[in-house]
Enzyme design. Structure first.
Site, PDB file in Angstrom:
ATOM      1  N   ARG A   1      32.335  22.079 -31.000  1.00 55.40           N
ATOM      2  CA  ARG A   1      31.506  22.864 -31.918  1.00 55.40           C
ATOM      3  C   ARG A   1      30.090  23.003 -31.356  1.00 55.40           C
ATOM      4  O   ARG A   1      29.141  22.415 -31.859  1.00 55.40           O
ATOM      5  CB  ARG A   1      31.485  22.211 -33.298  1.00 55.40           C
ATOM      6  CG  ARG A   1      32.763  22.440 -34.059  1.00 55.40           C
ATOM      7  CD  ARG A   1      32.596  22.127 -35.534  1.00 55.40           C
ATOM      8  NE  ARG A   1      33.623  22.763 -36.322  1.00 55.40           N
ATOM      9  CZ  ARG A   1      33.673  22.740 -37.642  1.00 55.40           C
ATOM     10  NH1 ARG A   1      32.737  22.113 -38.324  1.00 55.40           N
ATOM     11  NH2 ARG A   1      34.637  23.345 -38.298  1.00 55.40           N
TER      12      ARG A   1
ATOM     13  N   GLN B   1      31.619  29.125 -29.795  1.00 59.01           N
ATOM     14  CA  GLN B   1      32.018  29.642 -31.104  1.00 59.01           C
ATOM     15  C   GLN B   1      33.056  30.752 -30.999  1.00 59.01           C
ATOM     16  O   GLN B   1      33.949  30.861 -31.843  1.00 59.01           O
ATOM     17  CB  GLN B   1      30.790  30.152 -31.856  1.00 59.01           C
ATOM     18  CG  GLN B   1      29.883  29.046 -32.358  1.00 59.01           C
ATOM     19  CD  GLN B   1      28.674  29.583 -33.095  1.00 59.01           C
ATOM     20  OE1 GLN B   1      28.449  30.787 -33.153  1.00 59.01           O
ATOM     21  NE2 GLN B   1      27.872  28.695 -33.652  1.00 59.01           N
TER      22      GLN B   1
ATOM     23  N   ASP C   1      36.575  29.312 -30.906  1.00 59.09           N
ATOM     24  CA  ASP C   1      36.909  28.315 -31.926  1.00 59.09           C
ATOM     25  C   ASP C   1      38.067  28.795 -32.802  1.00 59.09           C
ATOM     26  O   ASP C   1      37.886  29.502 -33.783  1.00 59.09           O
ATOM     27  CB  ASP C   1      35.672  28.037 -32.782  1.00 59.09           C
ATOM     28  CG  ASP C   1      35.855  26.824 -33.680  1.00 59.09           C
ATOM     29  OD1 ASP C   1      36.992  26.313 -33.769  1.00 59.09           O
ATOM     30  OD2 ASP C   1      34.875  26.393 -34.311  1.00 59.09           O
TER      31      ASP C   1
ATOM     32  N   SER D   1      38.032  27.668 -36.589  1.00 62.50           N
ATOM     33  CA  SER D   1      37.192  28.494 -37.464  1.00 62.50           C
ATOM     34  C   SER D   1      37.867  29.822 -37.774  1.00 62.50           C
ATOM     35  O   SER D   1      37.826  30.304 -38.909  1.00 62.50           O
ATOM     36  CB  SER D   1      35.822  28.733 -36.815  1.00 62.50           C
ATOM     37  OG  SER D   1      35.100  27.531 -36.719  1.00 62.50           O
TER      38      SER D   1
ATOM     39  N   TYR E   1      31.031  17.718 -37.931  1.00 58.08           N
ATOM     40  CA  TYR E   1      31.664  17.483 -39.219  1.00 58.08           C
ATOM     41  C   TYR E   1      30.817  16.492 -40.014  1.00 58.08           C
ATOM     42  O   TYR E   1      29.946  15.820 -39.467  1.00 58.08           O
ATOM     43  CB  TYR E   1      33.091  16.942 -39.042  1.00 58.08           C
ATOM     44  CG  TYR E   1      34.033  17.921 -38.390  1.00 58.08           C
ATOM     45  CD1 TYR E   1      34.680  18.896 -39.129  1.00 58.08           C
ATOM     46  CD2 TYR E   1      34.256  17.882 -37.015  1.00 58.08           C
ATOM     47  CE1 TYR E   1      35.541  19.797 -38.528  1.00 58.08           C
ATOM     48  CE2 TYR E   1      35.114  18.787 -36.407  1.00 58.08           C
ATOM     49  CZ  TYR E   1      35.751  19.736 -37.170  1.00 58.08           C
ATOM     50  OH  TYR E   1      36.598  20.638 -36.567  1.00 58.08           O
TER      51      TYR E   1
END
Length: 519
Positions: free
Chosen positions: A120, A125, A128, A131, A225
């Site tokens: 992350r 991104q 990912d 996500s 997280y």
């Protein structure tokens, strides 16, 4: 190098690892792509589209014998046997949950790259997968809730009576939670949301929901997280979840950390306190569930008529869109690992993204990877820095207030001096006009300032034409006098009144343009 896209072995899997759109992008990177016949059928992607995009249609064995194989999840051992040594498998391998996969890959000298291990960090991104699938899942969770709720989400007033809007409570403001919030809000529901990180409040409110904070919030950890909550934090959170669930028609839970068992947020007592007809959508069902009564893969109804949706394939229920997002994540990974666009996969283990994803490198086991520090939540200033900044701001505000007060006194004094000088310099028969001028200024000030800014509509701006009266008077005064002072004042009045009139109509024109369709 050749990329193979086989049909997914699992019968319930509706996604495919590459779409015609992404096949064309892989070809542009220099790869040759072969697709197993029927690989995209469940996602409504026919073979003809793959051929048109530049792929070759092959059998199952040929697809698995490619140099690089793209898949959704870890294939069974018999499919790994079809792969050749030194080939590459890219899929959601879930090495934390299925450690045996690492041994199977290393034994066959297959390089394994796990798409669910993308770190992350900002530059990763676009790769990912978690996500991407969470975004789809959050949307689908609201759709599933609407199907089983039995009433409208939006409120209505009809001839037959009034229908209140549904109240939806979302626990967790990650990608899935925000997607669920946005979808529920767009459907007209009243949405409340909670996250263990209070810094997500702004994101929640920007999506149209009300943020309900936990009295003792947790902080974000170094992997992006939330940190595990202490006993006191967990107790405060459990109490809040129970209270909000009892008030809500739909509860959507999203607390799901990859590789770990999902925390229980709603126990049996909390479910028992919910209204009959309520719905719980447990998006963490695949890892055990956030609700104590969740049955993974099933939809159950409790004794007090609360429906608990424990589906583990929410993203798979939108196969076309989910396949495209997953496939694009793969393309973005290939863009990183094919810098020369020559169709050669370059796995630079000094690149933290590649290193985190690499589970095996041939026969060498690379899992677990070294920890990576993410920048998702930069640490805030210390308490001393906050207090020092607040004290400096207070001192600055006090100095500015004092300066404003001094300037106001000087301005009043200067105005008084000018007014007295004008009075003494004005003939006696004209002094009555000063009284009229003073009254006009006072009345005008209170009338204008009493109007709310939101009422300055195009209709309001056109009333500036009243300034035309001033304009006419100024023109007459300018034409009928030879006094230089009067002429100067009349000219200033003409100038200011003209600006007010033409400015009002200009603003009106600008505002009316906003209501015209383009083209």
């Amino acid at each position: 190098m050749q990329i193979g896209v086989p049909r997914e072995p699992a019968q319930e899997q509706t996604l495919v690892a590459s779409t015609p759109d992404t096949v064309a992008k892989l070809v542009k990177l220099g790869y040759s792509v072969c697709v197993e016949r029927g690989a995209g059928e469940k996602a409504s992607l026919p073979d003809k589209q793959y051929e048109d995009a530049g792929a070759t249609l092959v059998s199952r064995e040929e697809a698995w014998r490619a140099d690089i194989v793209l898949a959704l999840d870890t294939p069974p051992a018999e499919y790994l046997d079809l792969m050749k040594p030194e080939s590459v498998l890219i899929a959601r391998l879930a090495p934390r949950i299925h450690p045996q996969t690492i041994e199977e890959l290393a034994k066959r000298k297959i390089t394994g790259l796990s798409m669910d291990m993308v770190p992350r960090i900002s530059r990763a991104q676009s790769m990912d997968v978690l996500s991407s699938m969470a975004n789809i899942g959050g949307y689908r969770a609201v759709i599933e809730a609407a199907e089983h709720f039995g009433r409208l989400f939006t409120g209505q007033v009809t001839a037959a009576g009034k229908m209140p809007p549904a109240t939806i409570y979302v626990i967790g403001a990650g990608v899935a939670g925000l997607a669920a919030i946005g979808t529920a809000h767009s459907m007209g529901a009243i949405v409340n949301a909670t996250d263990v990180r209070n810094e997500t409040a702004e994101q929640v409110e920007s999506m149209g929901a009300n943020f309900v904070p936990i009295p003792a919030p947790a902080q974000e950890s170094s992997d992006g997280y939330a940190k595990e909550m202490t006993a006191d934090q967990a107790k405060a959170a459990e109490k809040l979840y129970t209270e909000q669930a009892a008030k809500s028609d739909v509860v959507i839970t999203t607390a799901n950390v990859p590789g770990r068992k999902s925390p229980v947020l709603l126990d049996a007592a909390a479910v028992a306190g919910m209204k009959p007809g309520s719905v719980i959508v447990d998006m963490a069902a695949a890892n055990g569930g956030n609700c104590e009564l969740t049955v993974p893969g099933q939809i159950v109804t409790t004794d007090n008529h609360v429906t608990i949706i424990g589906l583990t394939d929410l993203a798979s229920r939108l196969p076309g869109q989910a396949s495209q997002l997953y496939a694009q994540n793969l393309v973005n990974f290939f863009k990183l690992t094919t810098p020369e666009k020559d169709g050669v996969l370059t796995l630079d283990q000094n690149d933290e993204v590649v290193r985190q994803m690499t589970v095996t490198l041939g026969a060498t086991v690379m899992f677990p990877p070294p920890p990576v520090q993410v920048s998702a939540a930069p640490s805030g200033p210390s308490k001393e820095e906050i207090e020092a900044k607040a004290a400096a701001k207070a001192a600055k505000d006090a100095a500015e207030a004092k300066a404003k007060q001094r300037n106001r006194i000087i301005g009043i004094a200067a105005s008084a001096v000018v007014a007295i000088a004008l009075i003494f310099a004005t003939p006696l028969h004209l002094l009555d006009y000063y009284v009229i001028l003073a009254l006009a200024i006072v009345v005008g000030f209170y009338v204008i300032t009493a109007v709310t800014h939101s009422l300055h509509t195009p209709l309001m701006s056109e009333t500036n034409a009243i300034s035309g009266i001033i304009l006419v008077g100024a023109i007459i005064s300018f034409a009928q006098t030879s006094n230089i002072a009067v002429m100067i004042l009349a000219f200033i009045a003409i100038l200011i009144a003209s600006i007010n009139i033409f400015g009002g109509f200009f603003v009106t024109h600008r505002m009316l343009q906003m209501f015209k369709k383009e083209g």
